[in-house]
Design a protein around this motif. Structure first.
Motif, PDB file in Angstrom:
ATOM      1  N   ASN A 250      53.394  -7.552  46.949  1.00 30.27           N
ATOM      2  CA  ASN A 250      53.375  -8.384  45.756  1.00 30.27           C
ATOM      3  C   ASN A 250      52.393  -9.523  46.027  1.00 30.27           C
ATOM      4  O   ASN A 250      52.571 -10.264  46.991  1.00 30.27           O
TER       5      ASN A 250
ATOM      6  N   THR B 225      51.391  -5.120  43.332  1.00 28.69           N
ATOM      7  CA  THR B 225      51.659  -5.788  42.061  1.00 28.69           C
ATOM      8  C   THR B 225      51.012  -7.169  42.123  1.00 28.69           C
ATOM      9  O   THR B 225      50.870  -7.754  43.205  1.00 28.69           O
TER      10      THR B 225
ATOM     11  N   PHE C  72      55.864 -13.777  47.665  1.00 27.30           N
ATOM     12  CA  PHE C  72      54.631 -12.990  47.704  1.00 27.30           C
ATOM     13  C   PHE C  72      54.267 -12.584  49.128  1.00 27.30           C
ATOM     14  O   PHE C  72      54.573 -13.285  50.086  1.00 27.30           O
TER      15      PHE C  72
END
Length: 190
Positions: A3, A35, A75
């Motif tokens: 991510n 993503t 993240f």
């Protein structure tokens, strides 16, 4: 699947960086190996550092700092989209980077810069700070020149798309690899 946050590092109203960050996001979202989310530092609106303890201790007392820590911790990697201001990067970015510490550690970062000379001096200055935060910056970077990639609007040169792809390839690879490093660090400190 990693991510990755795309961080828009200018809080100036009407900044060119908004178009750049959205271009990066649009290109990145075509990928199937990660993503991507956009973080606009103008919207995050962090005050100047106001924590009593150094960020490296991880003892955040202010709700806005804890919220920022939670966002960053989610993240695995980052793309920083930064202008060059006076041969460096914006203060709003420095404040965001300095506010937390462990949440950045052992993660990867790619850089997209823009300015009269492509923002290269901002990236030079930024790499030192990223290293101190234990962020692994990938070697490929996108440098957007105000003379050639901007006019009445942002129109990146044809070569910029392939440069961005290379940077994202490296970023996804390193972000994926560093998940294991973080897991090993967590296991050894437990």
């Amino acid at each position: 699947m990693p991510n990755i946050a795309i961080i828009l590092a200018s809080a100036r109203p009407g900044c060119a960086g908004a178009a750049v960050a959205h271009w990066v996001l649009t290109q990145a979202e075509k990928r199937t190996d990660a993503t991507f989310d956009l973080i606009d530092l103008a919207e995050v609106d962090l005050p100047q550092i106001d924590e009593a303890m150094p960020p490296a201790l991880g003892r955040y007392t202010d709700p806005h700092t804890q919220q920022w820590a939670d966002i960053i911790a989610d993240f695995d990697g980052y793309v920083i989209v930064t202008p060059e201001y006076n041969h460096s990067f914006p203060g709003v970015l420095k404040n965001a980077l300095d506010r937390v510490y462990a949440e950045w550690n052992n993660k990867a970062v790619g850089l997209v810069s823009y300015g009269v000379d492509g923002g290269v001096r901002a990236v030079e200055a930024l790499r030192l700070v990223l290293s101190a935060l234990q962020l692994a910056d990938v070697s490929a970077q996108v440098t957007l020149n105000m003379r050639t990639d901007f006019g009445a609007s942002f129109i990146p040169g044809e070569h910029q798309g392939s440069t961005l792809t290379t940077m994202l390839d490296q970023l996804v690879t390193w972000s994926t690899a560093l998940v294991g490093v973080r897991a090993g660090s967590a296991a050894s400190s437990a």
